[in-house]
Write a protein that holds these residues in place. Structure first.
Motif, short mmCIF file in Angstrom:
data_model
loop_
_atom_site.label_atom_id
_atom_site.label_comp_id
_atom_site.label_asym_id
_atom_site.label_seq_id
_atom_site.Cartn_x
_atom_site.Cartn_y
_atom_site.Cartn_z
N LEU A 38 0.83 -1.19 0.00
CA LEU A 38 0.00 0.00 0.00
C LEU A 38 0.87 1.26 0.00
N TYR B 221 -6.93 -0.34 -3.87
CA TYR B 221 -6.27 -1.48 -3.24
C TYR B 221 -7.28 -2.32 -2.46
N ALA B 222 -8.14 -1.64 -1.73
CA ALA B 222 -9.15 -2.34 -0.93
C ALA B 222 -10.10 -3.14 -1.82
N TYR C 285 -6.36 -5.60 2.48
CA TYR C 285 -6.73 -4.33 3.11
C TYR C 285 -7.16 -4.59 4.56
N TYR D 249 -5.76 3.88 -1.83
CA TYR D 249 -6.35 3.08 -0.76
C TYR D 249 -7.62 2.38 -1.24
#
Lengths: 187, 187
Positions: free
Chosen positions: A65, A92-93, A100, A89
């Motif tokens: 991340l 990525y989640a 995550y 973020y």
DNA sequence: ACGATTTGCCTAATACCTTTAGGCAAATGC
DNA sequence: GCATTTGCCTAAAGGTATTAGGCAAATCGT
């Protein structure tokens, strides 16, 4: 029998993949052993146990991340940088929900201090360079940014915005925009 | 032997207490049976199993939280109402960390629809009555509020603001204030 | 190349949590 | 006071976590 070639690193990576497939909370030493086709106790030469496994996946996710955020921020400033960090973020989640979740796994103080969590804080402050804030407002702003990003992403991941209009993307854009306004007119 | 007087309701309440003591993820059917001094299978007359127990604690927490929010909002409007709602969540999470975690437990669509989650959405919209927003901005604003509150509270609970200056309370006040400004000048 | 050492993965065993099945006794109802 | 219901029990099976101890594969010195 031939050896499976287990290493701590390989286990953490496979654990991260497993987390994305079945959810971080279902990542177990047993499931990981099955995935490698070895017996469960074999993993104990490489891991201290379940908590250790979870921590290693968390550290891996935090690194990924932070790497992604650093790359996204390169050459950007102001609202662009803000959106780039948020998107890092959020994307990525959505691509790696298990990782995550792992990144949110509580770490003890010492582990946290040696983790990429530190870089996350630095990157947030880097974004704020475009907004000219002095302490303690800068810290407040870092916390506001972190809260908003993490809050939105985790609610979205939990499905809180799923079955309602308008779509999550438009709210996200609106929220990034209002965050930019807030930071610009912080006084 | 005398009977222990187990009921589904009593188990959910004791489960909630247990969650606050040991963390929601450590609430187990076994631990609950120990707490009541009965054998583990005895609970299966009242609960379908672990997932059912977790769901009931989640529903309980959502109710308590909605009740608290409704009371806090009574007679308040504008920034006062905004702060009251935020404080309700934050205070509840600090006083009942296990229950707050439970409230974040994913529910299936049907269960969620019958839960107090619905009231939470209504209460958020009630706060926004003081800010004169039309759709779809009202929904965006609900999501911003929810993200900010939940994000801050869960980061604080995870200790993200613990060992740094300034204290979390001052950031929280600052964040409520900037949220108010954002909502007032939403255009 | 070969024996000695290290190291990787194994089986065995213990302990805990979950869940189902079936039984006895306490509460409840006529 | 007897029958029914219902609450909690024991028994049992299956999964995960962890420790202990063993054998064989890889590695290293000569």
């Amino acid at each position: 029998m031939p050896r499976a070639g287990l290493t701590t690193e390989a286990l953490a990576i496979a654990g991260a993949e497993l987390a994305d497939e079945v959810g971080f909370e279902h990542v177990t030493v047993s499931a990981l052993a099955r995935r490698f086709g070895v017996s469960v106790p074999s993993l104990y030469s490489h891991l201290r146990g379940t908590e250790d496994l979870h921590t290693r996946i968390a550290l891996l996710a935090l690194e990924e991340l932070a790497d992604g955020a650093a790359e996204a921020l390169a050459g950007r400033a102001g609202p662009d940088a803000l959106a780039a960090l948020g998107d890092t973020y959020r994307d990525y989640a959505r691509e790696h929900p298990g990782r995550y979740a792992a990144a949110r796994h509580p770490l003890d103080a010492e582990t946290a201090a040696g983790s990429a969590g530190v870089r996350h804080a630095q990157l947030a402050r880097a974004v704020l360079r475009g907004y000219d804030l002095a302490e303690p407002d800068q810290t407040h702003a870092v916390r506001l940014m972190g809260s908003t990003f993490h809050g939105f992403v985790s609610l979205e991941l939990a499905g809180a915005f799923s079955h309602s209009e308008p779509d999550a993307q438009s709210s996200w854009a609106r929220i990034l925009d209002s965050l930019d306004h807030t930071l610009r007119s912080w006084a």
